[in-house]
Design a protein around this motif. Structure first.
Motif, PDB file in Angstrom:
ATOM      1  N   PRO A 153       3.637  -1.334  -6.467  1.00 32.35           N
ATOM      2  CA  PRO A 153       2.470  -1.972  -5.860  1.00 32.35           C
ATOM      3  C   PRO A 153       2.580  -3.486  -5.691  1.00 32.35           C
ATOM      4  O   PRO A 153       1.907  -4.059  -4.850  1.00 32.35           O
ATOM      5  CB  PRO A 153       1.323  -1.640  -6.816  1.00 32.35           C
ATOM      6  CG  PRO A 153       1.843  -0.708  -7.826  1.00 32.35           C
ATOM      7  CD  PRO A 153       3.317  -0.653  -7.709  1.00 32.35           C
ATOM      8  N   TRP A 154       3.418  -4.141  -6.479  1.00 30.77           N
ATOM      9  CA  TRP A 154       3.504  -5.597  -6.405  1.00 30.77           C
ATOM     10  C   TRP A 154       4.602  -6.085  -5.468  1.00 30.77           C
ATOM     11  O   TRP A 154       4.737  -7.276  -5.248  1.00 30.77           O
ATOM     12  CB  TRP A 154       3.724  -6.187  -7.807  1.00 30.77           C
ATOM     13  CG  TRP A 154       2.537  -5.941  -8.670  1.00 30.77           C
ATOM     14  CD1 TRP A 154       1.393  -6.687  -8.719  1.00 30.77           C
ATOM     15  CD2 TRP A 154       2.339  -4.877  -9.573  1.00 30.77           C
ATOM     16  NE1 TRP A 154       0.500  -6.144  -9.600  1.00 30.77           N
ATOM     17  CE2 TRP A 154       1.059  -5.018 -10.151  1.00 30.77           C
ATOM     18  CE3 TRP A 154       3.114  -3.788  -9.968  1.00 30.77           C
ATOM     19  CZ2 TRP A 154       0.543  -4.134 -11.079  1.00 30.77           C
ATOM     20  CZ3 TRP A 154       2.589  -2.908 -10.901  1.00 30.77           C
ATOM     21  CH2 TRP A 154       1.327  -3.087 -11.449  1.00 30.77           C
ATOM     22  N   SER A 155       5.379  -5.174  -4.904  1.00 30.61           N
ATOM     23  CA  SER A 155       6.433  -5.588  -3.973  1.00 30.61           C
ATOM     24  C   SER A 155       5.833  -5.817  -2.589  1.00 30.61           C
ATOM     25  O   SER A 155       4.703  -5.453  -2.301  1.00 30.61           O
ATOM     26  CB  SER A 155       7.532  -4.525  -3.911  1.00 30.61           C
ATOM     27  OG  SER A 155       7.030  -3.326  -3.356  1.00 30.61           O
ATOM     28  N   ARG A 156       6.633  -6.410  -1.724  1.00 31.30           N
ATOM     29  CA  ARG A 156       6.209  -6.656  -0.346  1.00 31.30           C
ATOM     30  C   ARG A 156       6.852  -5.623   0.552  1.00 31.30           C
ATOM     31  O   ARG A 156       7.849  -5.016   0.216  1.00 31.30           O
ATOM     32  CB  ARG A 156       6.638  -8.055   0.079  1.00 31.30           C
ATOM     33  CG  ARG A 156       5.939  -9.134  -0.703  1.00 31.30           C
ATOM     34  CD  ARG A 156       6.450 -10.498  -0.350  1.00 31.30           C
ATOM     35  NE  ARG A 156       6.578 -10.670   1.090  1.00 31.30           N
ATOM     36  CZ  ARG A 156       7.220 -11.668   1.666  1.00 31.30           C
ATOM     37  NH1 ARG A 156       7.814 -12.562   0.933  1.00 31.30           N
ATOM     38  NH2 ARG A 156       7.282 -11.752   2.967  1.00 31.30           N
ATOM     39  N   GLY A 157       6.278  -5.417   1.731  1.00 30.43           N
ATOM     40  CA  GLY A 157       6.873  -4.528   2.702  1.00 30.43           C
ATOM     41  C   GLY A 157       5.862  -3.593   3.337  1.00 30.43           C
ATOM     42  O   GLY A 157       4.658  -3.693   3.121  1.00 30.43           O
ATOM     43  N   GLU A 190       0.833  -1.200   0.000  1.00 27.14           N
ATOM     44  CA  GLU A 190       0.000   0.000   0.000  1.00 27.14           C
ATOM     45  C   GLU A 190       0.864   1.246   0.000  1.00 27.14           C
ATOM     46  O   GLU A 190       2.034   1.211   0.370  1.00 27.14           O
ATOM     47  CB  GLU A 190      -0.897   0.032   1.246  1.00 27.14           C
ATOM     48  CG  GLU A 190      -1.969  -1.014   1.255  1.00 27.14           C
ATOM     49  CD  GLU A 190      -2.904  -0.852   2.433  1.00 27.14           C
ATOM     50  OE1 GLU A 190      -4.070  -1.200   2.273  1.00 27.14           O
ATOM     51  OE2 GLU A 190      -2.457  -0.390   3.498  1.00 27.14           O
ATOM     52  N   VAL A 191       0.251   2.341  -0.407  1.00 25.44           N
ATOM     53  CA  VAL A 191       0.884   3.651  -0.319  1.00 25.44           C
ATOM     54  C   VAL A 191      -0.104   4.583   0.369  1.00 25.44           C
ATOM     55  O   VAL A 191      -1.311   4.519   0.122  1.00 25.44           O
ATOM     56  CB  VAL A 191       1.298   4.193  -1.715  1.00 25.44           C
ATOM     57  CG1 VAL A 191       0.110   4.391  -2.617  1.00 25.44           C
ATOM     58  CG2 VAL A 191       2.078   5.487  -1.582  1.00 25.44           C
ATOM     59  N   VAL A 192       0.414   5.391   1.273  1.00 28.63           N
ATOM     60  CA  VAL A 192      -0.387   6.432   1.911  1.00 28.63           C
ATOM     61  C   VAL A 192       0.050   7.749   1.286  1.00 28.63           C
ATOM     62  O   VAL A 192       1.209   8.133   1.386  1.00 28.63           O
ATOM     63  CB  VAL A 192      -0.185   6.452   3.445  1.00 28.63           C
ATOM     64  CG1 VAL A 192      -0.971   7.594   4.065  1.00 28.63           C
ATOM     65  CG2 VAL A 192      -0.594   5.126   4.050  1.00 28.63           C
ATOM     66  N   ILE A 193      -0.880   8.409   0.617  1.00 30.52           N
ATOM     67  CA  ILE A 193      -0.591   9.663  -0.069  1.00 30.52           C
ATOM     68  C   ILE A 193      -1.151  10.799   0.778  1.00 30.52           C
ATOM     69  O   ILE A 193      -2.356  10.849   1.035  1.00 30.52           O
ATOM     70  CB  ILE A 193      -1.199   9.667  -1.479  1.00 30.52           C
ATOM     71  CG1 ILE A 193      -0.671   8.469  -2.287  1.00 30.52           C
ATOM     72  CG2 ILE A 193      -0.905  10.977  -2.179  1.00 30.52           C
ATOM     73  CD1 ILE A 193      -1.326   8.285  -3.620  1.00 30.52           C
TER      74      ILE A 193
END
Length: 109
Positions: free
Chosen positions: A93-97, A51-54
């Motif tokens: 988006p397809w990476s883990r972490g 996920e990304v928090v914008i």
């Protein structure tokens, strides 16, 4: 009685890819500049993991008694521009972490 979802999720398509977003945080104003926070949206790819928090700047303080911002009121063009900026900034988006936090300007750029 059916329970409604507190944070509804919405889909937006960018370059043929579908992303799901929700309103993570509403704007918060204070006399102390450190306590001021803008709106934040949380985004993930439909099939992705990360996920990304914008985060957006707080902007102008609304008048007293103004209604709270709702996710339905956020323009889709603003969300699409913010997601495109996050992808350009290096969000995968397809990476883990852990979720990535990216700050954008008021126009999503």
């Amino acid at each position: 009685m059916a329970r409604t979802k507190l944070n509804p999720e919405f889909e937006v398509e960018i370059d043929g890819e579908t992303y799901v977003w929700r309103l993570q945080r509403t704007p918060h104003w204070s006399k102390d500049p450190v306590e001021r926070h803008g709106m934040a949206i949380c985004v993930h790819h439909v099939e992705g993991k990360r996920e990304v928090v914008i985060e957006f700047p707080p902007g102008e303080q609304p008048r007293y008694g103004a209604p709270q911002l709702k996710a339905e009121q956020v323009p889709k063009k603003l969300v699409a521009a913010a997601i495109a900026s996050a992808l350009q900034a290096g969000w995968e988006p397809w990476s883990r972490g852990k979720p990535v936090i990216i700050a954008v300007d008021a126009n999503g750029g």
